[in-house]
Design an enzyme around this catalytic site. Structure first.
Site, short mmCIF file in Angstrom:
data_model
loop_
_atom_site.label_atom_id
_atom_site.label_comp_id
_atom_site.label_asym_id
_atom_site.label_seq_id
_atom_site.Cartn_x
_atom_site.Cartn_y
_atom_site.Cartn_z
N TYR A 140 10.15 11.01 23.64
CA TYR A 140 9.49 10.00 24.48
C TYR A 140 9.95 8.57 24.22
O TYR A 140 9.45 7.65 24.84
CB TYR A 140 7.97 10.09 24.29
N ASP A 247 3.35 18.16 24.86
CA ASP A 247 2.87 17.85 26.21
C ASP A 247 2.86 19.11 27.06
O ASP A 247 1.85 19.45 27.68
CB ASP A 247 3.77 16.78 26.84
#
Ligand code: NAD
Ligand code: IPM
Ligand code: MN
Length: 353
Positions: A140, A247
């Protein structure tokens, strides 16, 4: 009486609806439980704020949030109005700037809730896992770029960063959690294909597990974890994964335990230097926005995690119990096959506090 300063960041779509619902329940809880108070401040950031100000959040939003004891966030994003990579970046930035490296995402099949997995029900085949997502680095990080933009030969580079310190601290956090649960830790890897980052993860696991001889461990490749969440979900206790794997796997752990309407999360800075963020796993659900049917329970369970983090274990347990009884009594919104509105679930929980 202890007063906790809470920042409310409802965001977009049903984020606002579930935060309103949660505030109503927390108000009732303060009256019933006594002994603690929440002083809330609401921030209007999101796509509506963008229409008025030309930006998603105030420039100094990180400074504004800094002094709070915790942040309760609804959901961000509204793709029909603004591209997601613009609306979502303040949330990703909070996690990174505040070093909220531990993202806890429990998934438990409660009594009265039917899993889409036929063989699972809460009595005979319980699902009770906690996915611990590395939240501060990995895939990320905003590292990369685009070259020859718009041309046929365009390239995009997006670099993942896995640091030894980052991997070690999330694994240790996971082992500590496992000690309070069923003492089993699964690490999600993908070292068969990603030979740098995930080979580092594997090596760090081998070192750290030596300090936790009372916890059994295994590591499973991410694709196989996805399969096993469906095939044998009851096997899992604590599951530690990188930012992106965490996620992906938490939409899955959410849906096998009844849906995203029930999946909470906590983004934690274990050092308590920065405020931690509590939010449902789900997004802004534009498809059901303004229909009054959003399931508030994911946000309510996130509030339970917030109360526990703030040291309010008694009120947290009271709220948790009221939620469990509400579910067991069949007070369900349409995503769970029921017909109650958001506000009716709120009343049901308040009645049961
Ligand atoms: P979503 O989680 O918003 O919705 C997926 C599906 O689940 C939809 O059918 C929705 O109706 C249903 N759902 C989700 N939460 C529900 C609830 N509380 N009650 C009942 N049904 C619920 O995912 P999406 O549609 O992919 O994304 C919508 C927007 O939200 C996008 O902008 C996305 O980027 C963003 N998003 C934000 C977050 C966040 O703020 N943390 C998380 C995921 C997605
Ligand atoms: C989540 C969301 C976020 C993520 C988005 C909104 C950036 O999907 O919290 O699960 O990918 O982390
Ligand atoms: Mn997600």
């Amino acid at each position: 009486m202890t007063t906790h300063k809470i920042a409310l960041y409802p965001g977009d779509g049903i984020g606002q609806e579930v935060v309103d619902a949660t505030v109503a329940v927390l108000d009732a809880l303060q009256e019933k439980a006594g002994g603690f108070a929440l002083e809330t401040t609401r921030f209007p950031w999101g796509v509506d704020y963008y229409d008025d100000h030309g930006e998603i959040v105030a420039d100094d939003y990180l400074d504004q949030l800094r002094g709070f004891d915790a942040i309760l966030l609804g959901a961000v994003g509204y793709p029909a109005r603004l591209p997601d990579h613009i609306t979502l970046s303040p949330l990703v930035r909070i996690r990174q700037a505040y070093d909220l490296y531990a993202c806890l995402r429990p998934a438990k099949l409660y009594r009265g809730v039917t899993s889409p997995l036929r063989a699972s029900d809460s009595e005979s085949n319980p699902i009770d896992m906690l996915v611990l997502r590395e939240n501060s680095e990995g895939e990320y990080l905003p590292l990369g770029g685009r070259y020859k933009v718009g041309r046929q030969e365009e390239v995009a580079v997006q670099t993942a960063v896995h640091s030894r310190i980052g991997v070690e601290r999330i694994l240790r956090f996971g082992f500590d959690l496992a000690r309070e649960r069923r003492k089993h830790l699964t690490m999600v890897t993908k070292s068969n294909a990603l030979r740098y980052g995930f080979v580092l993860w594997d090596e760090v696991l081998d070192v750290v597990r030596g300090d936790y001889p009372d916890v059994t461990t295994d590591k499973i490749h991410a694709d196989a974890v996805a399969m096993d969440f469906v095939r044998r979900p009851e096997y899992f206790d604590v599951v530690v994964g990188s930012n992106l794997f965490g996620d992906l796997l938490t939409d899955l752990s959410g849906v096998i335990t009844g849906g995203l309407g029930l999946a909470p999360s906590a983004n934690i800075d274990p050092t308590r230097e920065y405020p931690s963020v509590f939010e449902p796993v789900h997004g802004s659900a534009p498809d059901i926005h303004r229909q009054g049917v959003a399931n508030p329970i994911a946000c309510l369970l996130s509030a339970v995690m917030m109360l526990e983090w703030l040291g309010e274990k008694g009120p947290g347990a009271t709220l948790q119990k009221a939620i469990e009884v509400t579910l067991a009594d069949g007070c369900h919104t349409p995503d769970l096959g029921g017909s109650l509105k958001t506000v009716e679930v709120v009343s049901s929980v308040i009645e049961r506090l």
